[in-house]
Write an enzyme that holds these catalytic residues in place. Structure first.
Site, PDB file in Angstrom:
ATOM      1  N   GLY A  83       0.809  -1.198   0.000  1.00  0.00           N
ATOM      2  CA  GLY A  83       0.000   0.000   0.000  1.00  0.00           C
ATOM      3  C   GLY A  83       0.847   1.255   0.000  1.00  0.00           C
ATOM      4  O   GLY A  83       1.971   1.262   0.504  1.00  0.00           O
ATOM      5  N   SER A  84       0.324   2.324  -0.580  1.00  0.00           N
ATOM      6  CA  SER A  84       1.017   3.603  -0.549  1.00  0.00           C
ATOM      7  C   SER A  84       0.766   4.273   0.802  1.00  0.00           C
ATOM      8  O   SER A  84      -0.022   3.806   1.612  1.00  0.00           O
ATOM      9  CB  SER A  84       0.536   4.489  -1.695  1.00  0.00           C
ATOM     10  N   HIS A 108      -0.477   1.838   9.357  1.00  0.00           N
ATOM     11  CA  HIS A 108      -1.727   1.949   8.604  1.00  0.00           C
ATOM     12  C   HIS A 108      -2.803   2.673   9.411  1.00  0.00           C
ATOM     13  O   HIS A 108      -3.989   2.459   9.209  1.00  0.00           O
ATOM     14  CB  HIS A 108      -2.257   0.564   8.211  1.00  0.00           C
ATOM     15  N   ASP A 134      -8.379   0.101   9.214  1.00  0.00           N
ATOM     16  CA  ASP A 134      -7.816   1.332   8.654  1.00  0.00           C
ATOM     17  C   ASP A 134      -8.870   2.178   7.948  1.00  0.00           C
ATOM     18  O   ASP A 134      -8.545   3.150   7.272  1.00  0.00           O
ATOM     19  CB  ASP A 134      -6.660   1.022   7.698  1.00  0.00           C
ATOM     20  N   THR A 153      -7.241  -6.416   1.612  1.00  0.00           N
ATOM     21  CA  THR A 153      -7.465  -7.807   1.998  1.00  0.00           C
ATOM     22  C   THR A 153      -8.786  -8.341   1.469  1.00  0.00           C
ATOM     23  O   THR A 153      -8.856  -9.443   0.913  1.00  0.00           O
ATOM     24  CB  THR A 153      -7.441  -7.930   3.533  1.00  0.00           C
ATOM     25  N   SER A 154      -9.851  -7.543   1.630  1.00  0.00           N
ATOM     26  CA  SER A 154     -11.163  -8.026   1.195  1.00  0.00           C
ATOM     27  C   SER A 154     -11.206  -8.240  -0.304  1.00  0.00           C
ATOM     28  O   SER A 154     -11.818  -9.195  -0.786  1.00  0.00           O
ATOM     29  CB  SER A 154     -12.264  -7.043   1.623  1.00  0.00           C
ATOM     30  N   PRO A 191     -16.311  -5.373  10.227  1.00  0.00           N
ATOM     31  CA  PRO A 191     -16.848  -4.626   9.085  1.00  0.00           C
ATOM     32  C   PRO A 191     -17.012  -5.477   7.826  1.00  0.00           C
ATOM     33  O   PRO A 191     -18.010  -5.366   7.113  1.00  0.00           O
ATOM     34  CB  PRO A 191     -15.825  -3.517   8.873  1.00  0.00           C
ATOM     35  N   GLY A 192     -16.012  -6.323   7.554  1.00  0.00           N
ATOM     36  CA  GLY A 192     -16.085  -7.157   6.364  1.00  0.00           C
ATOM     37  C   GLY A 192     -17.236  -8.132   6.401  1.00  0.00           C
ATOM     38  O   GLY A 192     -17.905  -8.378   5.387  1.00  0.00           O
TER      39      GLY A 192
END
Length: 588
Positions: A55-56, A220, A410, A456-457, A570-571
């Site tokens: 990730g940036s 993150h 995050d 990830t999701s 959340p996922g």
């Protein structure tokens, strides 16, 4: 501390990579795939190629470490989100070497999944590939982190530099991988910060009080493991951090250090600390190491190496070079042109490729679609209508999912789902999805999800959908039916379990997916399965996070929603809502 930021739509990663290449001769950018590679690495079979990324928001890691004597290529994801497998594979192909490719990845779930999948695809294509995951964080003890391991922090940069030099010396793939793994095994890091960072285009959040600071911060924006007040002086803070990094607590004793050992010390700016304070911290750490522990660092480096955007804190990384191997210091000292390590002088001819004002560029890797029809027919309009219903539901629940993820992760779970929905909506509008063929249609959805969502999701959804497509294809049915979908769903779940340690009870989206598949295969019907998914998501309110970023968050943070029964995953919430909408629109 100022929370102000420049206005931004968040679309800054691509321009950043071009700007980096413009000021660093010898870099080439694949703009579409957000890939940067060392121009001289393309077609170079004389050395092992090193590929990394993630990730940036951690700049100069990762793109800043592409250069002679360091990395050969990287793939950059969106802010705090893993790049897709396609991006990573594009980076691998750009620097493919007959001597092989070593993939270096930070130990975060999304990164490991996406880079691991890219590695497997590269192996299928006949390449020699090995992967090393960097984990050096000591803030999470051995007991709590037994399943997920340590997070990748400052040692990531040491691995980039040292393994890069080892490859330049002509070592074989397995030997370079051993050097990288040895650096990981003998490195430790602890971070501390005055506050969380500000993500461009997002509303700033004050998660710490005016007089609070936090130990064990990740990169993150996830919470650390210990909040304290009042604000300390740097010497007071260092006196708390060194016992952790040196393993005085047995649960955090990952690497032993003796006065006779050759030790590398890195003081890393998390992004928002002034150079004056950082240099002061470096001297205080050195003084306390020498005076209290009789450890005299063989090499000391201070600077901004791996950040959490503008995080106002710093990290201490120690590498026991003596235990890591006899040539580690030699590799550490080897020169590099990677700007993230230091600024090197470039000769006049190095700038010639930029004389016309353009950055050297290359076309993106084209995605080759499977053109073989499955013979499992589906009605295009019905399929599209069901998909659009699911997308509408995702848009509806996004604020709630995002709020939950702001506490537990995050904060990108909801927006990531919406981004995938937007991409699918466009594909439905231009009829690029082959929805008249059930397997090819699901396969197309998987590719779009992977390419647009990231994180990830995105990886989990893509793996599941890819396997679902194969299950439908192998069914031998002439058309898509509820029975076809039922059998394929179990096949897909079994495939997904090969790439994630998450299982029911671990507080992930699996807690919604597994009950859905199980209920469906028990013959209770799609409506009952969707209800089971919702109930599974609700159960996560009472679960302890064992994997994923939530496993690193302090328990106090997870108690913020006790008044509504606890904080759900959340996922799982997002997936349950999606499945309910799909089933309802399908008429079950």
């Amino acid at each position: 501390m100022s929370q102000k930021q420049f206005k931004s739509d968040g679309n800054i990663v691509g321009p950043y990579l071009l700007g980096l290449a413009r000021s660093n001769p010898g870099l080439t950018v694949i703009k579409h795939d957000r890939v940067v590679y060392r121009t001289k690495s393309a077609g170079n079979d004389s050395k092992v190629a090193l590929v990394s990324g993630g990730g940036s928001g951690h700049e100069p890691t990762h793109a800043g470490f592409v250069g002679d004597g360091a990395l050969d290529a990287i793939a950059a994801g969106a802010i705090f989100a893993s790049p897709s497998t396609k991006q990573i594979y594009s980076a691998i192909k750009a620097v493919e070497s007959a001597k092989g490719v070593l993939i270096i990845v930070k130990n975060y779930t999304g990164d490991v999944i996406h880079f691991g999948l890219a590695a497997e695809r590269a192996k299928l294509a006949g390449m020699k590939v090995e992967m090393v995951a960097v984990g050096d964080d000591v803030s999470v003890g051995k007991k709590k982190g037994s399943l997920v391991g340590r997070r990748g922090l400052g040692a990531t940069c040491l691995v980039h530099k040292i393994a890069g030099a080892a490859a330049t010396f002509g070592l074989e793939l397995h030997d370079v991988a051993e050097v990288a793994q040895s650096v990981v095994d003998n490195s430790v890091t602890i971070n501390a910060s005055l506050d969380h960072c500000t993500v461009p285009g997002h509303k700033p959040e004050n998660l710490l009080g005016k007089d609070e600071y936090e130990i064990g911060m990740g990169i993150h924006n996830e919470s650390g493991t210990q909040k304290s007040s009042p604000l300390p002086s740097i010497p007071e803070l260092v006196s708390k951090l060194l016992p952790l990094v040196l393993g005085e607590d047995e649960d955090r004793s990952y690497v032993k250090f003796d006065p006779k050992d050759e030790v590398v010390l890195m003081i890393n700016n998390m992004g928002g600390l002034s150079n004056l304070e950082l240099g002061y911290a470096a001297e205080i750490v050195s003084e306390q190491l020498i005076e209290k522990y009789h450890i005299v660092p063989k090499r000391t480096i201070t600077g901004t190496f791996i950040t959490a955007l503008n995080g106002p804190g710093f990290g201490i990384t120690l590498l026991n070079a003596s235990k890591a191997g006899k040539d580690i210091i030699k590799y550490f000292d080897y020169p590099t042109t990677a700007s993230g390590w230091n600024q090197m002088y470039h000769k006049a001819e190095d700038w010639k490729p930029l004389a016309d004002g353009k950055v050297p560029s290359a076309p993106p890797l084209k995605q080759v679609r499977n053109e073989k029809k499955s013979g499992v027919k589906a009605d295009y309009d019905t399929f599209a209508k069901i998909l659009l219903a699911g997308i509408a539901k995702i848009n509806e629940v996004e604020p709630k999912v995002t709020f939950y993820d702001t506490i537990a992760g995050d904060g990108d779970c909801g927006t990531t789902l919406v981004t995938g929905g937007k991409a699918l909506t466009e594909a439905i509008k231009d009829r690029s999805l082959r929805l008249d063929d059930a397997a090819l249609g699901i396969e197309d959805i998987a590719y779009i999800v992977e390419d647009s969502m990231g994180g990830t999701s995105g990886g989990l959804y893509s793996i599941y959908l890819s396997a679902l497509a194969k299950g439908v294809r192998d069914s031998g049915d002439s058309k898509l039916t509820a029975e076809t979908f039922k059998n394929a769903s179990q096949f897909a779940l079994d495939a997904l379990y090969k790439y994630t340690r998450a299982r029911p009870g671990y507080r992930t989206l699996i807690d919604a997916l597994q009950p859905f598949v199980e209920t469906l295969n028990a013959g209770k019907g799609p409506r009952a399965a969707a209800k089971a998914a919702h109930e599974g998501a609700e159960k996560t309110r009472k679960m302890e996070a064992l994997v994923g970023r939530a496993s690193y968050v302090a328990k106090e943070e997870l108690k913020r929603l006790d008044d509504e029964g606890g904080l759900p995953d959340p996922g799982a919430v997002g997936l349950a809502a999606l499945l309910d909408a799909l089933v309802s629109e399908a008429g079950f």
